[in-house]
Motif scaffolding. Structure first.
Motif, PDB file in Angstrom:
ATOM      1  N   ILE A  91       0.941  -0.835   0.054  1.00 36.34           N
ATOM      2  CA  ILE A  91      -0.220  -0.210   0.645  1.00 36.34           C
ATOM      3  C   ILE A  91       1.113   1.328   0.164  1.00 36.34           C
ATOM      4  O   ILE A  91       1.914   1.632   0.797  1.00 36.34           O
ATOM      5  CB  ILE A  91      -0.678   0.118   1.235  1.00 36.34           C
ATOM      6  CG1 ILE A  91      -2.191  -0.640   0.726  1.00 36.34           C
ATOM      7  CG2 ILE A  91      -1.859   0.770   0.738  1.00 36.34           C
ATOM      8  CD1 ILE A  91      -2.616  -1.778   2.513  1.00 36.34           C
ATOM      9  N   GLY A  92       0.837   2.074  -0.944  1.00 39.05           N
ATOM     10  CA  GLY A  92       1.775   3.169  -1.289  1.00 39.05           C
ATOM     11  C   GLY A  92       1.900   4.667  -0.226  1.00 39.05           C
ATOM     12  O   GLY A  92       0.450   4.440   0.313  1.00 39.05           O
ATOM     13  N   GLU A  93       2.098   5.162  -0.373  1.00 39.44           N
ATOM     14  CA  GLU A  93       2.120   6.682   0.356  1.00 39.44           C
ATOM     15  C   GLU A  93       1.262   6.789   0.380  1.00 39.44           C
ATOM     16  O   GLU A  93       0.002   7.777   1.636  1.00 39.44           O
ATOM     17  CB  GLU A  93       3.558   7.302  -0.009  1.00 39.44           C
ATOM     18  CG  GLU A  93       3.514   8.376   1.297  1.00 39.44           C
ATOM     19  CD  GLU A  93       4.476   9.908   0.257  1.00 39.44           C
ATOM     20  OE1 GLU A  93       5.102  10.332   1.321  1.00 39.44           O
ATOM     21  OE2 GLU A  93       4.923   9.268  -0.693  1.00 39.44           O
ATOM     22  N   THR A  94       0.497   7.647  -0.864  1.00 40.67           N
ATOM     23  CA  THR A  94      -0.700   8.318  -0.837  1.00 40.67           C
ATOM     24  C   THR A  94      -2.133   7.667  -1.016  1.00 40.67           C
ATOM     25  O   THR A  94      -3.298   8.166  -1.418  1.00 40.67           O
ATOM     26  CB  THR A  94      -0.361   9.559  -2.109  1.00 40.67           C
ATOM     27  OG1 THR A  94      -0.475   8.037  -3.332  1.00 40.67           O
ATOM     28  CG2 THR A  94       0.581  10.534  -2.023  1.00 40.67           C
ATOM     29  N   ALA A  95      -2.330   6.323  -0.475  1.00 41.06           N
ATOM     30  CA  ALA A  95      -3.386   5.650  -1.032  1.00 41.06           C
ATOM     31  C   ALA A  95      -4.447   6.091   0.165  1.00 41.06           C
ATOM     32  O   ALA A  95      -3.508   6.234   0.992  1.00 41.06           O
ATOM     33  CB  ALA A  95      -3.023   3.605  -1.238  1.00 41.06           C
ATOM     34  N   GLY A 110      -0.106   0.655  -6.160  1.00 42.91           N
ATOM     35  CA  GLY A 110       0.658   1.467  -6.371  1.00 42.91           C
ATOM     36  C   GLY A 110       0.077   2.570  -6.936  1.00 42.91           C
ATOM     37  O   GLY A 110      -0.140   2.975  -7.889  1.00 42.91           O
ATOM     38  N   GLY A 111       1.156   2.485  -7.296  1.00 42.85           N
ATOM     39  CA  GLY A 111       1.817   4.135  -8.040  1.00 42.85           C
ATOM     40  C   GLY A 111       2.286   3.971  -9.261  1.00 42.85           C
ATOM     41  O   GLY A 111       2.899   2.775 -10.028  1.00 42.85           O
ATOM     42  N   ARG A 112       2.262   4.960 -10.539  1.00 39.76           N
ATOM     43  CA  ARG A 112       2.503   4.946 -12.102  1.00 39.76           C
ATOM     44  C   ARG A 112       3.122   5.877 -12.435  1.00 39.76           C
ATOM     45  O   ARG A 112       3.216   6.365 -13.299  1.00 39.76           O
ATOM     46  CB  ARG A 112       1.119   5.187 -12.930  1.00 39.76           C
ATOM     47  CG  ARG A 112      -0.137   3.637 -12.341  1.00 39.76           C
ATOM     48  CD  ARG A 112      -0.812   3.440 -13.649  1.00 39.76           C
ATOM     49  NE  ARG A 112      -1.634   5.301 -13.384  1.00 39.76           N
ATOM     50  CZ  ARG A 112      -2.989   4.682 -14.093  1.00 39.76           C
ATOM     51  NH1 ARG A 112      -2.931   4.348 -14.916  1.00 39.76           N
ATOM     52  NH2 ARG A 112      -3.213   6.074 -14.185  1.00 39.76           N
ATOM     53  N   SER A 113       3.268   6.583 -10.899  1.00 38.00           N
ATOM     54  CA  SER A 113       4.426   8.025 -11.621  1.00 38.00           C
ATOM     55  C   SER A 113       5.362   8.523 -10.363  1.00 38.00           C
ATOM     56  O   SER A 113       5.188   7.834  -9.253  1.00 38.00           O
ATOM     57  CB  SER A 113       3.268   9.404 -11.356  1.00 38.00           C
ATOM     58  OG  SER A 113       4.117  10.288 -11.218  1.00 38.00           O
ATOM     59  N   GLY A 137      -2.311   3.533  -9.797  1.00 35.11           N
ATOM     60  CA  GLY A 137      -2.308   5.360  -9.767  1.00 35.11           C
ATOM     61  C   GLY A 137      -3.494   5.904  -8.995  1.00 35.11           C
ATOM     62  O   GLY A 137      -4.133   5.358  -8.446  1.00 35.11           O
ATOM     63  N   PRO A 138      -3.636   6.645  -9.792  1.00 28.61           N
ATOM     64  CA  PRO A 138      -4.577   7.859  -8.765  1.00 28.61           C
ATOM     65  C   PRO A 138      -6.150   7.243  -8.545  1.00 28.61           C
ATOM     66  O   PRO A 138      -6.930   8.755  -9.088  1.00 28.61           O
ATOM     67  CB  PRO A 138      -4.426   8.983  -8.904  1.00 28.61           C
ATOM     68  CG  PRO A 138      -3.945   9.226 -10.292  1.00 28.61           C
ATOM     69  CD  PRO A 138      -3.106   7.811 -10.258  1.00 28.61           C
ATOM     70  N   VAL A 139      -6.573   6.347  -9.366  1.00 27.46           N
ATOM     71  CA  VAL A 139      -7.766   5.937  -9.252  1.00 27.46           C
ATOM     72  C   VAL A 139      -8.216   5.970  -7.989  1.00 27.46           C
ATOM     73  O   VAL A 139      -8.324   6.045  -6.827  1.00 27.46           O
ATOM     74  CB  VAL A 139      -8.193   4.784 -10.009  1.00 27.46           C
ATOM     75  CG1 VAL A 139      -7.200   4.747 -11.618  1.00 27.46           C
ATOM     76  CG2 VAL A 139      -7.550   3.484  -9.359  1.00 27.46           C
ATOM     77  N   VAL A 140      -9.945   6.008  -8.229  1.00 32.15           N
ATOM     78  CA  VAL A 140     -11.202   6.392  -6.865  1.00 32.15           C
ATOM     79  C   VAL A 140     -11.635   4.743  -7.427  1.00 32.15           C
ATOM     80  O   VAL A 140     -12.749   4.665  -8.343  1.00 32.15           O
ATOM     81  CB  VAL A 140     -11.637   6.905  -6.990  1.00 32.15           C
ATOM     82  CG1 VAL A 140     -13.152   7.391  -6.262  1.00 32.15           C
ATOM     83  CG2 VAL A 140     -10.857   8.410  -7.380  1.00 32.15           C
TER      84      VAL A 140
END
Length: 192
Positions: A91-95, A110-113, A137-140
């Motif tokens: 689980i990534g930092e901005t999740a 995870g992230g894509r950037s 990515g920043p998906v919802v």
């Protein structure tokens, strides 16, 4: 909510989500998912104090070593979160994870950037994510949705949907599927 109240809720979530869960004492002793969640709750409280970010990262990495579950201390996790089996969860930092969410083993949020922006997913309340799924990515992911086992999600998923496949395709739940008790065992693979 008090720390003891949060622990009770997490134990109750484990018993409600896992038919193999026998007792709170056993679960507290042997469930690596609970250990990772509890360590994350401490690490996250440390993370919000800039001077404690280093020790928070150390705690999260020690937890990863012990449990096989990596949760960045910056991630925001809601109440009654449960990780079943756990090994390989990242689980990534901005999740951002809502309340009453369940993840199975091998899940990646995870992230894509590499940019210093919101780069990890947001999961709404009552989301279930199947084994091996990758949400990138920043998906919802809308509340009440299920992500099938091994799905790869790179686009938003509407509320009350089921997303399966590579790349994942979302479809609305049927009326019958909406009648499933969210406190009973729900295997996302059954939607494939």
């Amino acid at each position: 909510m008090s720390i003891l109240g949060t622990i009770r809720e997490d134990l109750q979530a484990a018993r409600g989500q896992d038919p193999a869960a026998r007792s709170n004492v056993e679960n507290a002793l042997v469930y690596s998912g609970l250990h990772a969640i509890w360590a994350h709750r401490v690490a996250h409280r440390m993370w919000v104090v800039p001077a404690l970010r280093g020790p928070a990262r150390v705690l999260s990495q020690l937890t990863r070593f012990v449990t096989g579950i990596e949760i960045h201390p910056g991630a925001t996790i809601g109440r009654r979160f449960f990780i079943d089996h756990g090994m390989g969860v990242v689980i990534g930092e901005t999740a951002e994870v809502g309340n009453d969410v369940m993840l199975y083993h091998g899940v990646t949020l995870g992230g894509r950037s590499l940019e210093q922006v919101k780069r990890h997913p947001t999961l709404g309340d009552r989301v279930t994510v199947g084994a091996g799924a990758k949400i990138l990515g920043p998906v919802v992911i809308g509340e009440g949705s299920a992500i099938g086992a091994n799905a790869v999600v790179t686009r938003d998923v509407p509320a009350e949907s089921i997303a399966t496949g590579i790349p994942a395709v979302a479809r609305p739940r049927t009326t019958k599927e909406k009648l499933v008790d969210p406190n009973s065992y729900i295997d996302p693979a059954m939607y494939i």
